[in-house]
Design an enzyme around this catalytic site. Structure first.
Site, PDB file in Angstrom:
ATOM      1  N   ASP A 110       0.715  -1.189  -0.087  1.00 13.93           N
ATOM      2  CA  ASP A 110      -0.078  -0.018  -0.193  1.00 13.93           C
ATOM      3  C   ASP A 110       1.006   1.222  -0.083  1.00 13.93           C
ATOM      4  OD1 ASP A 110      -2.307   1.556  -0.029  1.00 13.93           O
ATOM      5  OD2 ASP A 110      -2.667   1.232   2.341  1.00 13.93           O
ATOM      6  N   TYR A 112       1.286   5.540  -0.663  1.00 11.17           N
ATOM      7  CA  TYR A 112       0.831   6.837  -0.038  1.00 11.17           C
ATOM      8  C   TYR A 112       1.195   8.141  -1.007  1.00 11.17           C
ATOM      9  CZ  TYR A 112       0.543   9.628   4.535  1.00 11.17           C
ATOM     10  OH  TYR A 112       0.255  10.629   5.270  1.00 11.17           O
ATOM     11  N   HIS A 117      -3.312  13.938   0.084  1.00 16.40           N
ATOM     12  CA  HIS A 117      -3.804  13.070   1.253  1.00 16.40           C
ATOM     13  C   HIS A 117      -2.582  13.047   2.416  1.00 16.40           C
ATOM     14  CE1 HIS A 117      -5.110   9.716   3.509  1.00 16.40           C
ATOM     15  NE2 HIS A 117      -3.910   8.830   3.255  1.00 16.40           N
ATOM     16  N   ARG A 126      -0.133  15.331  12.825  1.00 14.84           N
ATOM     17  CA  ARG A 126       1.177  16.056  13.289  1.00 14.84           C
ATOM     18  C   ARG A 126       1.180  17.568  12.914  1.00 14.84           C
ATOM     19  NH1 ARG A 126       2.057  11.390  10.448  1.00 14.84           N
ATOM     20  NH2 ARG A 126       2.333  12.555   8.427  1.00 14.84           N
ATOM     21  N   GLU A 181     -10.780   3.959   2.154  1.00 12.63           N
ATOM     22  CA  GLU A 181      -9.443   4.640   1.748  1.00 12.63           C
ATOM     23  C   GLU A 181      -9.855   4.246   0.058  1.00 12.63           C
ATOM     24  OE1 GLU A 181      -5.727   3.657   3.228  1.00 12.63           O
ATOM     25  OE2 GLU A 181      -5.914   5.456   4.729  1.00 12.63           O
ATOM     26  N   GLU A 183      -8.881   4.027  -3.533  1.00 12.37           N
ATOM     27  CA  GLU A 183      -7.542   3.626  -4.122  1.00 12.37           C
ATOM     28  C   GLU A 183      -7.729   2.942  -5.402  1.00 12.37           C
ATOM     29  OE1 GLU A 183      -4.385   2.291  -1.306  1.00 12.37           O
ATOM     30  OE2 GLU A 183      -5.460   2.875   0.485  1.00 12.37           O
ATOM     31  N   ASP A 215      -9.584   0.378   0.945  1.00 10.03           N
ATOM     32  CA  ASP A 215      -8.640  -0.189   1.860  1.00 10.03           C
ATOM     33  C   ASP A 215      -9.011   0.486   3.532  1.00 10.03           C
ATOM     34  OD1 ASP A 215      -6.190  -1.384   2.850  1.00 10.03           O
ATOM     35  OD2 ASP A 215      -5.134   0.585   2.815  1.00 10.03           O
ATOM     36  N   ARG A 219      -9.144   4.573  12.255  1.00  8.39           N
ATOM     37  CA  ARG A 219      -8.206   5.211  12.512  1.00  8.39           C
ATOM     38  C   ARG A 219      -7.680   5.428  13.986  1.00  8.39           C
ATOM     39  NH1 ARG A 219      -6.524   6.287   7.642  1.00  8.39           N
ATOM     40  NH2 ARG A 219      -8.111   6.636   6.230  1.00  8.39           N
ATOM     41  N   GLN A 222      -5.507   2.831  14.419  1.00  8.77           N
ATOM     42  CA  GLN A 222      -4.134   3.200  13.709  1.00  8.77           C
ATOM     43  C   GLN A 222      -3.266   4.312  14.395  1.00  8.77           C
ATOM     44  OE1 GLN A 222      -5.275   4.756   9.927  1.00  8.77           O
ATOM     45  NE2 GLN A 222      -3.002   5.427   9.579  1.00  8.77           N
ATOM     46  N   TYR A 226       0.567   3.239  15.373  1.00  7.95           N
ATOM     47  CA  TYR A 226       1.482   3.205  14.301  1.00  7.95           C
ATOM     48  C   TYR A 226       2.804   3.550  14.340  1.00  7.95           C
ATOM     49  CZ  TYR A 226       1.239   8.382  13.530  1.00  7.95           C
ATOM     50  OH  TYR A 226       1.550   9.470  13.461  1.00  7.95           O
ATOM     51  N   LYS A 235      -5.307  -1.506   9.750  1.00  8.29           N
ATOM     52  CA  LYS A 235      -5.584  -1.515   8.185  1.00  8.29           C
ATOM     53  C   LYS A 235      -5.718  -2.950   7.713  1.00  8.29           C
ATOM     54  CE  LYS A 235      -3.950   2.679   6.889  1.00  8.29           C
ATOM     55  NZ  LYS A 235      -4.600   3.517   5.891  1.00  8.29           N
ATOM     56  N   THR A 239      -9.316  -5.446   2.986  1.00  4.59           N
ATOM     57  CA  THR A 239      -9.069  -4.419   1.991  1.00  4.59           C
ATOM     58  C   THR A 239     -10.076  -5.207   0.814  1.00  4.59           C
ATOM     59  OG1 THR A 239      -6.966  -4.046   2.609  1.00  4.59           O
ATOM     60  CG2 THR A 239      -7.390  -3.446   0.485  1.00  4.59           C
ATOM     61  N   THR A 326      -4.577   6.249  -0.482  1.00  5.38           N
ATOM     62  CA  THR A 326      -5.731   7.268  -0.717  1.00  5.38           C
ATOM     63  C   THR A 326      -5.717   8.156  -1.670  1.00  5.38           C
ATOM     64  OG1 THR A 326      -6.121   6.758   1.717  1.00  5.38           O
ATOM     65  CG2 THR A 326      -7.473   8.599   0.719  1.00  5.38           C
ATOM     66  N   GLU A 339     -10.258  12.873   5.930  1.00  9.83           N
ATOM     67  CA  GLU A 339     -10.211  14.167   5.482  1.00  9.83           C
ATOM     68  C   GLU A 339     -11.599  14.906   5.120  1.00  9.83           C
ATOM     69  OE1 GLU A 339      -6.758  13.646   2.428  1.00  9.83           O
ATOM     70  OE2 GLU A 339      -7.583  11.606   2.862  1.00  9.83           O
TER      71      GLU A 339
HETATM   72 CA    CA Z   1      -4.244   2.267   2.237  1.00  2.00          CA
END
Ligand code: CA
Length: 392
Positions: A110, A112, A117, A126, A181, A183, A215, A219, A222, A226, A235, A239, A326, A339
């Protein structure tokens, strides 16, 4: 273009010709191609050796020359009216078939690759740091996922449980922030040897086609787990992949230049004529379209993702699936509800008047996609759907 009586509402035209695995009552699953509102049974038309299997893998392993020859033959069969008598007996109404996972998933990676995103997630999780991670523009960031829980569209998605923060405490329970997600997933046909690299220019020799992917992501699980190794249980529970694999050849008219890359990328990621795909997704939540993420906005191309995945000598296998990550454009056209609702602070209103921040039990999400086809047409690329079932 075709002698088949196709309607505007049919899920597929006579150009896309995506491959899947179907079964009709009492018969064993085998490979077919979707056209109009039918499934064309390939075994009697193109041979049992490649197609009388409950998976696309033997065909995927056959390689580009075979993929191209079969597609050329299929296009001939559905466009030249002289083949009508040959083809018609092997058209099965799509309403009568059961669709399976189209290929045995070997490894699942997967990525990114959507800048919007990555920046949105950076801002949300963050806020005191730069939105993009330091390496993000240097290489396509990704992680190895769980191949065994890739499921076909329509498979129920059971709400996962796990450890999550509750104020200053940590508690175990069903995820309260279940998300999607949207994708694109790329399906490897031709394997590569351990110790070798797949250069960007060899992408089309190895990758057969594309599926739509959801996917599913928890959250809260995660966010707690993570650091520092990335997503794990948040995750890996499910999927979903579309039952139809669209061959790359059907996306020839959808190629677009990727966004300008700055700073310049490493030589192994450089491509003389890089291309992404102008695929438009739509995400529907209980029947309300809530976003339309644009795949063309991806910073990294599928060829770069494959080159990166193998630059250390890691091999790829027939049936490997790697997903884009995503896909998000400018809000609200985001591929995740994280988001879209800005971490739940800006709920969306659905057609029935209800509001949502994250997924509730019983909710259904369907991701569809279209892309430019030949002669200015717009082709549909199928759908991936799933309904959330309560935690047991
Ligand atoms: Ca993903």
């Amino acid at each position: 273009m075709t002698w088949l009586p196709l309607g505007d509402d049919d899920p597929f035209d006579a150009w896309t010709l995506p491959y899947g695995v179907f079964s009709v009552a009492g018969a064993s699953p085998r490979v077919g191609v979707a056209v109009g509102s039918w499934v064309l049974d390939l075994t009697p038309l193109a041979g049992a050796e490649l197609f009388d299997h409950p998976t696309l893998n033997p065909f995927l392993a056959a390689g580009r020359p075979v993929w191209d020859a079969v597609r050329a033959r299929l296009l001939e069969l559905v466009t030249d009216p002289r083949h009508r008598d040959l083809v018609e007996p092997h058209l099965v109404p799509a309403a009568d078939v059961r669709l399976g996972l189209p290929f045995d998933v070997a490894d699942y990676v997967d990525f990114y690759a959507s800048q919007t995103h990555a920046e949105n997630v950076g801002r949300l999780f963050r806020p005191d740091n730069p939105a993009l991670p330091a390496a993000w523009r240097q290489l396509p960031i990704g992680y190895h996922g769980r191949a065994g829980t890739v499921v076909v569209s329509g498979t129920p998605v059971v709400r996962p449980s796990g450890l999550r923060r509750a104020g200053d405490a940590v508690e175990f329970g069903p995820s309260l922030r279940l998300d999607i997600e949207a994708e694109a997933g790329f399906v490897v046909g031709t394997p590569s040897a351990l110790g070798s690299r797949v250069p960007v220019g060899a992408f089309e020799d190895h990758v057969f086609g594309m599926v739509l992917v959801n996917d599913w992501s928890a959250r809260d699980i995660q966010a707690f787990e993570y650091v520092p190794l990335g997503p794990f249980l948040g995750k890996s529970f499910a999927t979903s992949a579309s039952p139809w694999v669209v061959p790359l050849a059907a996306l020839a008219h959808a190629r677009v230049a990727p966004p300008l890359r700055s700073p310049a990328v490493a030589p192994y990621l450089r491509d003389a004529e890089p291309w992404g795909l102008d695929v438009s997704f739509s995400v529907s939540w209980n029947g309300t379209v809530v976003s339309r993420p644009p795949l063309r906005s991806l910073y990294w191309t599928p060829a770069q993702m494959l080159a990166h995945m193998t630059v250390n000598g890691a091999s790829v296998r027939t049936g490997d699936l790697y997903a884009s990550g995503t896909v998000s454009g400018v809000r609200p056209d985001c591929g995740s509800f994280l988001e879209l609702t800005w971490n739940g602070t800006e709920p969306v209103t659905l057609a029935d008047g209800s509001t949502r921040a994250f997924l509730e039990d019983g909710d259904t999400v369907t991701i569809r996609a279209t892309a430019p086809g030949p002669d200015g047409s717009r082709q549909r690329l199928g759908a991936v759907t799933g309904t959330v079932h309560p935690s047991p």
